[in-house]
Scaffold this active site. Sequence first.
Site, PDB file in Angstrom:
ATOM      1  N   LYS A 113       0.832  -1.202   0.000  1.00  0.00           N
ATOM      2  CA  LYS A 113       0.000   0.000   0.000  1.00  0.00           C
ATOM      3  C   LYS A 113       0.869   1.255   0.000  1.00  0.00           C
ATOM      4  CE  LYS A 113      -3.156  -0.051   3.125  1.00  0.00           C
ATOM      5  NZ  LYS A 113      -3.866   0.093   4.417  1.00  0.00           N
ATOM      6  N   LYS A 125       3.418  -2.217  11.282  1.00  0.00           N
ATOM      7  CA  LYS A 125       2.125  -2.234  11.979  1.00  0.00           C
ATOM      8  C   LYS A 125       2.372  -2.603  13.433  1.00  0.00           C
ATOM      9  CE  LYS A 125      -2.206  -1.483  10.777  1.00  0.00           C
ATOM     10  NZ  LYS A 125      -2.663  -0.425   9.859  1.00  0.00           N
ATOM     11  N   ASP A 165      -5.296   3.329  14.106  1.00  0.00           N
ATOM     12  CA  ASP A 165      -5.984   2.238  13.424  1.00  0.00           C
ATOM     13  C   ASP A 165      -7.214   1.948  14.274  1.00  0.00           C
ATOM     14  OD1 ASP A 165      -5.521   0.194  11.084  1.00  0.00           O
ATOM     15  OD2 ASP A 165      -6.116  -1.076  12.757  1.00  0.00           O
ATOM     16  N   ASN A 239     -13.879   6.121  11.806  1.00  0.00           N
ATOM     17  CA  ASN A 239     -13.447   7.229  10.955  1.00  0.00           C
ATOM     18  C   ASN A 239     -13.602   6.920   9.474  1.00  0.00           C
ATOM     19  OD1 ASN A 239     -12.811   9.092  12.870  1.00  0.00           O
ATOM     20  ND2 ASN A 239     -10.591   8.877  12.698  1.00  0.00           N
TER      21      ASN A 239
END
Length: 450
Positions: A113, A125, A165, A239
């Site tokens: 990504k 992550k 996240d 979100n």
Amino acid sequence: MSYVQRVMDSLKEKYAYEPVFLQAVQEVLQSLQPVLDKNKKYEQYKILERMVEPERSIAFRVEWVDDKGEVQVNRGYRVQYNSAIGPYKGGLRLHPSVNLGILKFLGFEQVFKNSLTGLAIGGGKGGSDFDPKGKSEMEVMRFCQAFMTELYRYIGATIDVPAGDIGVGGREVGFLFGQYKRLTKSYEGVLTGKNLLFGGSLARTEATGYGAVYFAQSMLEDHKEDLAGKICVVSGAGNVATYCCEKLLQIGAKPVTVSDSRGMIHDPDGIRLDMLKQVKEVERASLTRYAELVSSAKYTPVSDYPQGRNAVWSVPCFAAFPCATQNELNLADAETLLGNGCQCVAEGANMPSTLDAVHAFLKAGIAYGPAKAANAGGVATSQLEMAQNASMQSWSFETVDNKLKQIMTNIYKNAAATAVEFGQPGNLVMGANIAGFRKVADAMLAQGIC
């Protein structure tokens, strides 16, 4: 046996207990064969074996004290996956489901990504199995401070820049940033998604949801279609989903669903954005509260969903935006969407569709935007926040939003052109995977083996 199959067999033997990670790797690797055939150096220098393993996986204990004065212990992680094209970049997730396998899947996806954005960011992550739901603000603050007390050793503005996240919004990022500053005595852009008062970027909160819509618009232009006046279904209520709905409303589309872990809302009059924000951002309540406030809305609890299905995808629509979590849309859901005339799917969450569902979308020839392309708007805007921090500047909302739209358009064009190059026009899964892979793989080859 092919190179791809040898690598997959080895991974399945080593990581049989990490099925979601294996799913993510398989989805990518099975589409890379054409580029591997074209450049034998990737096999010669074992690029796949190197790329599927994180450069570093960090696990640590997080000790904090709850409001009752009792000691609580959670597990914390940071997976620093690949830094070939820039510092590690990727969010922190706080959710009971978090484990190393989940974070490896997310980190692996993040590498591709981030490559697709065209920006200088690698992939990573992190997170914890801490559940912020039902916790007081002071408990969340104490957990975030304890988490950062361990994490700060491994991150930095040019090393690893985490973001938010699931379970980590502006409040949590603020607590994390404050603790980092106390520990390091350094005021730097080490986290993105910050408050505007201390280095945050306008449009960052909206970016992932807006970006998914921008990507859908780019796909549909090539299909001689658009979203104006069309019925859209959206999953999630965080979100990404909220601002996906906002952008859809701005362009004249009609989002009619949102969902959370307890159930879904179907509002045929169109989602009331003011009420959704009131319920989820201000009251932090269940969507049952939305149904209480909006008379046209019907609430369906998860217990009433068909077995193994997500009721969101049963609502007839022109376009679908999965914005909740991984594997929320399976083959039966995909077949229902297609049977009801869905012409476009743009993924706002990370890997929300199962492999069978993805194959169904590709076979049907609809406009299908895989997550690593369609939901790249959030991390792209995080990098724009990093750029503003590095230059000690703050850009206007319009400037950031325009840059975001251009980035999403470029991602689509790159993926679409790569799909054509390898004989699969319209297959954005292959196009995105190969385009993201080549940039990282070529950087790894250029930097040698160390």
